[in-house]
Design an enzyme around this catalytic site. Sequence first.
Site, PDB file in Angstrom:
ATOM      1  N   TYR A  44       9.507  -8.266  -1.533  1.00 43.72           N
ATOM      2  CA  TYR A  44       8.793  -7.103  -1.871  1.00 43.72           C
ATOM      3  C   TYR A  44       9.582  -5.717  -1.657  1.00 43.72           C
ATOM      4  O   TYR A  44       9.800  -5.034  -2.487  1.00 43.72           O
ATOM      5  CB  TYR A  44       7.571  -7.157  -1.259  1.00 43.72           C
ATOM      6  CG  TYR A  44       6.747  -5.763  -1.382  1.00 43.72           C
ATOM      7  CD1 TYR A  44       6.219  -5.044  -2.392  1.00 43.72           C
ATOM      8  CD2 TYR A  44       6.529  -5.056  -0.099  1.00 43.72           C
ATOM      9  CE1 TYR A  44       5.624  -4.062  -2.295  1.00 43.72           C
ATOM     10  CE2 TYR A  44       6.167  -3.676   0.050  1.00 43.72           C
ATOM     11  CZ  TYR A  44       5.515  -3.116  -1.261  1.00 43.72           C
ATOM     12  OH  TYR A  44       5.013  -2.066  -1.476  1.00 43.72           O
ATOM     13  N   LYS A  53      11.070  -2.870  -4.370  1.00 46.55           N
ATOM     14  CA  LYS A  53      10.812  -1.306  -4.227  1.00 46.55           C
ATOM     15  C   LYS A  53      12.132  -0.594  -3.917  1.00 46.55           C
ATOM     16  O   LYS A  53      12.110   0.573  -4.501  1.00 46.55           O
ATOM     17  CB  LYS A  53       9.707  -1.172  -3.030  1.00 46.55           C
ATOM     18  CG  LYS A  53       8.343  -1.902  -3.397  1.00 46.55           C
ATOM     19  CD  LYS A  53       7.472  -1.466  -4.335  1.00 46.55           C
ATOM     20  CE  LYS A  53       7.078  -0.160  -4.291  1.00 46.55           C
ATOM     21  NZ  LYS A  53       6.151   0.490  -5.470  1.00 46.55           N
ATOM     22  N   THR A  70       7.719   2.889  -0.708  1.00 43.88           N
ATOM     23  CA  THR A  70       6.897   2.373   0.617  1.00 43.88           C
ATOM     24  C   THR A  70       7.962   2.571   1.931  1.00 43.88           C
ATOM     25  O   THR A  70       9.132   2.703   1.644  1.00 43.88           O
ATOM     26  CB  THR A  70       6.586   0.992   0.610  1.00 43.88           C
ATOM     27  OG1 THR A  70       6.401   0.519   1.697  1.00 43.88           O
ATOM     28  CG2 THR A  70       7.916   0.041  -0.212  1.00 43.88           C
ATOM     29  N   ASP A  71       7.451   2.728   2.923  1.00 41.56           N
ATOM     30  CA  ASP A  71       8.489   2.883   4.087  1.00 41.56           C
ATOM     31  C   ASP A  71       9.498   1.325   4.350  1.00 41.56           C
ATOM     32  O   ASP A  71      10.183   1.426   5.036  1.00 41.56           O
ATOM     33  CB  ASP A  71       7.730   3.283   5.640  1.00 41.56           C
ATOM     34  CG  ASP A  71       6.642   2.113   6.005  1.00 41.56           C
ATOM     35  OD1 ASP A  71       6.428   1.207   5.228  1.00 41.56           O
ATOM     36  OD2 ASP A  71       5.846   2.601   6.984  1.00 41.56           O
ATOM     37  N   GLU A  72       8.671   0.492   3.715  1.00 41.58           N
ATOM     38  CA  GLU A  72       9.453  -0.779   3.956  1.00 41.58           C
ATOM     39  C   GLU A  72      10.869  -1.010   3.369  1.00 41.58           C
ATOM     40  O   GLU A  72      11.657  -1.883   3.651  1.00 41.58           O
ATOM     41  CB  GLU A  72       8.588  -1.915   3.300  1.00 41.58           C
ATOM     42  CG  GLU A  72       7.122  -2.131   3.952  1.00 41.58           C
ATOM     43  CD  GLU A  72       6.555  -3.276   3.835  1.00 41.58           C
ATOM     44  OE1 GLU A  72       7.066  -4.376   3.369  1.00 41.58           O
ATOM     45  OE2 GLU A  72       5.206  -3.536   4.284  1.00 41.58           O
TER      46      GLU A  72
HETATM   47  P1  NAD Z   1      -2.616  -2.979  -5.072  1.00 38.98           P
HETATM   48  O1  NAD Z   1      -2.176  -4.437  -4.888  1.00 38.98           O
HETATM   49  O2  NAD Z   1      -3.954  -2.909  -4.352  1.00 38.98           O
HETATM   50  O3  NAD Z   1      -2.761  -2.737  -6.444  1.00 38.98           O
HETATM   51  C1  NAD Z   1      -1.887  -2.599  -7.331  1.00 38.98           C
HETATM   52  C2  NAD Z   1      -2.310  -2.430  -9.025  1.00 38.98           C
HETATM   53  O4  NAD Z   1      -1.234  -2.467  -9.831  1.00 38.98           O
HETATM   54  C3  NAD Z   1      -3.359  -3.401  -9.422  1.00 38.98           C
HETATM   55  O5  NAD Z   1      -4.557  -2.882  -9.931  1.00 38.98           O
HETATM   56  C4  NAD Z   1      -2.764  -4.358 -10.479  1.00 38.98           C
HETATM   57  O6  NAD Z   1      -3.496  -4.737 -11.357  1.00 38.98           O
HETATM   58  C5  NAD Z   1      -1.758  -3.464 -10.991  1.00 38.98           C
HETATM   59  N1  NAD Z   1      -0.462  -3.875 -11.507  1.00 38.98           N
HETATM   60  C6  NAD Z   1       0.086  -4.983 -11.042  1.00 38.98           C
HETATM   61  N2  NAD Z   1       1.064  -5.175 -11.921  1.00 38.98           N
HETATM   62  C7  NAD Z   1       1.053  -4.559 -13.050  1.00 38.98           C
HETATM   63  C8  NAD Z   1       1.696  -4.504 -14.228  1.00 38.98           C
HETATM   64  N3  NAD Z   1       2.558  -5.233 -14.513  1.00 38.98           N
HETATM   65  N4  NAD Z   1       1.177  -3.382 -15.076  1.00 38.98           N
HETATM   66  C9  NAD Z   1       0.237  -2.614 -15.079  1.00 38.98           C
HETATM   67  N5  NAD Z   1      -0.522  -2.843 -13.702  1.00 38.98           N
HETATM   68  C10 NAD Z   1      -0.033  -3.688 -12.801  1.00 38.98           C
HETATM   69  O7  NAD Z   1      -1.545  -2.283  -4.433  1.00 38.98           O
HETATM   70  P2  NAD Z   1      -1.669  -0.790  -3.313  1.00 38.98           P
HETATM   71  O8  NAD Z   1      -1.702  -1.244  -2.172  1.00 38.98           O
HETATM   72  O9  NAD Z   1      -2.743   0.150  -4.113  1.00 38.98           O
HETATM   73  O10 NAD Z   1      -0.277  -0.138  -3.668  1.00 38.98           O
HETATM   74  C11 NAD Z   1      -0.246   0.829  -4.575  1.00 38.98           C
HETATM   75  C12 NAD Z   1       1.448   1.276  -4.811  1.00 38.98           C
HETATM   76  O11 NAD Z   1       1.588   1.821  -3.392  1.00 38.98           O
HETATM   77  C13 NAD Z   1       2.412   0.066  -4.841  1.00 38.98           C
HETATM   78  O12 NAD Z   1       3.423   0.381  -5.402  1.00 38.98           O
HETATM   79  C14 NAD Z   1       2.866  -0.260  -3.104  1.00 38.98           C
HETATM   80  O13 NAD Z   1       4.362  -0.568  -3.257  1.00 38.98           O
HETATM   81  C15 NAD Z   1       2.763   1.494  -2.752  1.00 38.98           C
HETATM   82  N6  NAD Z   1       2.545   1.350  -1.485  1.00 38.98           N
HETATM   83  C16 NAD Z   1       1.281   0.814  -0.831  1.00 38.98           C
HETATM   84  C17 NAD Z   1       1.122   0.941   0.594  1.00 38.98           C
HETATM   85  C18 NAD Z   1      -0.096   0.158   1.353  1.00 38.98           C
HETATM   86  O14 NAD Z   1      -0.309   0.259   2.431  1.00 38.98           O
HETATM   87  N7  NAD Z   1      -0.865  -0.735   0.540  1.00 38.98           N
HETATM   88  C19 NAD Z   1       1.810   1.802   1.548  1.00 38.98           C
HETATM   89  C20 NAD Z   1       2.956   2.517   0.830  1.00 38.98           C
HETATM   90  C21 NAD Z   1       3.169   2.304  -0.492  1.00 38.98           C
HETATM   91  O1  DAU Z   2       4.262  -0.334   5.182  1.00 41.56           O
HETATM   92  C1  DAU Z   2       3.915   0.011   3.747  1.00 41.56           C
HETATM   93  C2  DAU Z   2       3.408  -1.477   3.399  1.00 41.56           C
HETATM   94  O2  DAU Z   2       2.203  -1.864   3.869  1.00 41.56           O
HETATM   95  C3  DAU Z   2       3.074  -1.412   2.006  1.00 41.56           C
HETATM   96  O3  DAU Z   2       4.398  -1.049   1.414  1.00 41.56           O
HETATM   97  C4  DAU Z   2       2.543  -3.033   1.619  1.00 41.56           C
HETATM   98  O4  DAU Z   2       2.380  -2.732  -0.010  1.00 41.56           O
HETATM   99  C5  DAU Z   2       1.287  -3.085   2.210  1.00 41.56           C
HETATM  100  O5  DAU Z   2       0.936  -4.170   1.642  1.00 41.56           O
HETATM  101  C6  DAU Z   2       1.842  -3.062   3.639  1.00 41.56           C
HETATM  102  O6  DAU Z   2       2.595  -4.073   4.031  1.00 41.56           O
HETATM  103  P1  DAU Z   2       2.516  -4.911   5.674  1.00 41.56           P
HETATM  104  O7  DAU Z   2       3.136  -6.198   5.233  1.00 41.56           O
HETATM  105  O8  DAU Z   2       2.720  -4.069   6.712  1.00 41.56           O
HETATM  106  O9  DAU Z   2       0.742  -5.211   5.374  1.00 41.56           O
HETATM  107  P2  DAU Z   2      -0.188  -6.236   5.755  1.00 41.56           P
HETATM  108  O10 DAU Z   2      -1.551  -5.907   5.686  1.00 41.56           O
HETATM  109  O11 DAU Z   2       0.088  -7.600   4.819  1.00 41.56           O
HETATM  110  O12 DAU Z   2       0.278  -6.828   7.097  1.00 41.56           O
HETATM  111  C7  DAU Z   2       0.069  -5.531   8.323  1.00 41.56           C
HETATM  112  C8  DAU Z   2       0.684  -6.482   9.659  1.00 41.56           C
HETATM  113  O13 DAU Z   2      -0.461  -7.291   9.845  1.00 41.56           O
HETATM  114  C9  DAU Z   2       1.927  -7.118   9.442  1.00 41.56           C
HETATM  115  O14 DAU Z   2       2.781  -7.030  10.611  1.00 41.56           O
HETATM  116  C10 DAU Z   2       1.435  -8.427   9.361  1.00 41.56           C
HETATM  117  C11 DAU Z   2       0.341  -8.672  10.000  1.00 41.56           C
HETATM  118  N1  DAU Z   2      -0.751  -9.799   9.464  1.00 41.56           N
HETATM  119  C12 DAU Z   2      -1.100  -9.597   8.096  1.00 41.56           C
HETATM  120  C13 DAU Z   2      -2.142 -10.513   7.759  1.00 41.56           C
HETATM  121  C14 DAU Z   2      -2.467 -10.368   6.193  1.00 41.56           C
HETATM  122  C15 DAU Z   2      -1.306 -10.393  10.286  1.00 41.56           C
HETATM  123  O15 DAU Z   2      -0.961 -10.661  11.689  1.00 41.56           O
HETATM  124  N2  DAU Z   2      -2.096 -11.427   9.641  1.00 41.56           N
HETATM  125  C16 DAU Z   2      -2.723 -11.443   8.327  1.00 41.56           C
HETATM  126  O16 DAU Z   2      -3.322 -12.140   8.161  1.00 41.56           O
END
Ligand code: NAD
Ligand code: DAU
Length: 341
Positions: A155, A159, A127-129
């Site tokens: 988190y 990562k 992730t970019d985080e």
């Molecule tokens: P998500 O939370 O929607 O899904 C996570 C999945 O992993 C679920 O199906 C869960 O059951 C499974 N899981 C959790 N713990 C596990 C374990 N111990 N063993 C096997 N399976 C397990 O997550 P997402 O948003 O789809 O993110 C997927 C990946 O992409 C993550 O690694 C996250 O860090 C990365 N990522 C997410 C975003 C985003 O915006 N959502 C952006 C950049 C990177």
């Molecule tokens: O940048 C990549 C990341 O993006 C991934 O690595 C993470 O898995 C993914 O969850 C996401 O992280 P963020 O923290 O950026 O996403 P989230 O949707 O939780 O929040 C997006 C922005 O919105 C953040 O600045 C917090 C804000 N927010 C979020 C929620 C849930 C609110 O203002 N209100 C809310 O209720």
Amino acid sequence: MDQTIVVTGGAGFIGSNFIFYLADRYPQDRIVCLDCLTYAGNLSTLRSVMDRPSFRFVKASITDREAVEKLFEEEKPDIVVNFAAESHVDRSIENPSVFLQTNILGTQVLMDACRKYGVRRFHQVSTDEVYGDLPLDRPDLFFTEQTPLHTSSPYSASKASADLLVLAYHRTYGLPVSISRCSNNYGPYQFPEKLIPLMIANALADKPLPVYGKGENVRDWLYVEDHCKAIDLIMRKGKTGEVYNIGGHNEMRNIDIVRLICKKLGKSEDLITYVTDRKGHDQRYAIDPAKIHRELGWLPETRFADGIERTIEWYLEHRDWWEEIVSGEYRNYYEKMYSNR
Ligand code: NAD
Ligand code: DAU
């Protein structure tokens, strides 16, 4: 079968979209989904691929060494893509332990199995985080692959730790790895705890829209299918031992996203409620994707205006998918996180 690809975390948001992408594009490949179905995993999401002979679902944790080795012994995978993770920042602030277990130790278990069974490519979805944040008043700054790791939440620290371990396995053991660091994704099947689906679900129910702080934080939004295409390119053609940033130069303030959702759904902005800010809240994320464009020819294909339209449409047409979630155990989480905030 051409090759066997293990996709961990494939019952979650991005992993399931990735499985659909692979199944469409490479019908000759075998896809094995390894997922332990945490609160974020949903088997019903995978309904459309479940009956394919070239697809297998295995319910196990990536932290379970015995189960992982058994699977690798049976399947002898060519490629392993690791999406499995605890992914929600707010949950990591409440309870960091499971983030360290899954995101760091689970990655180690997978890589040990990759070494043992001679897997040709281990791809870590990061992730970019891991780069921390950028100031709001410096729009000229972007994250490159050289930006130092500088994390804010448990988190992102978990990562970043995993990323370091992946690079260490490459250097020490010669494991053929790659890492992608993507910005915020949106699209179908995103769990309704994340900003966009949470705001859509709340707006449809005429519930308050909880914006953290002043809503001025900036995220760089990418449609999930563009992320999937990038990962597919990297795992097949990217150099081993390398990190690739993925993002589409689509920065938006949270408040503008929420206002847009209100407008699209015909809801009043009076629903917007400013609530206590997230602890350690990152200000701005902004990816420089020049490397993946230069080396692999990747460019995002979905404009935000189209992607958000498609996403809202999807949530309107798949109410059964997310209404079941918001009415179940998730309700307790919502109460705990948002009442009295
Ligand atoms: P998500 O939370 O929607 O899904 C996570 C999945 O992993 C679920 O199906 C869960 O059951 C499974 N899981 C959790 N713990 C596990 C374990 N111990 N063993 C096997 N399976 C397990 O997550 P997402 O948003 O789809 O993110 C997927 C990946 O992409 C993550 O690694 C996250 O860090 C990365 N990522 C997410 C975003 C985003 O915006 N959502 C952006 C950049 C990177
Ligand atoms: O940048 C990549 C990341 O993006 C991934 O690595 C993470 O898995 C993914 O969850 C996401 O992280 P963020 O923290 O950026 O996403 P989230 O949707 O939780 O929040 C997006 C922005 O919105 C953040 O600045 C917090 C804000 N927010 C979020 C929620 C849930 C609110 O203002 N209100 C809310 O209720």
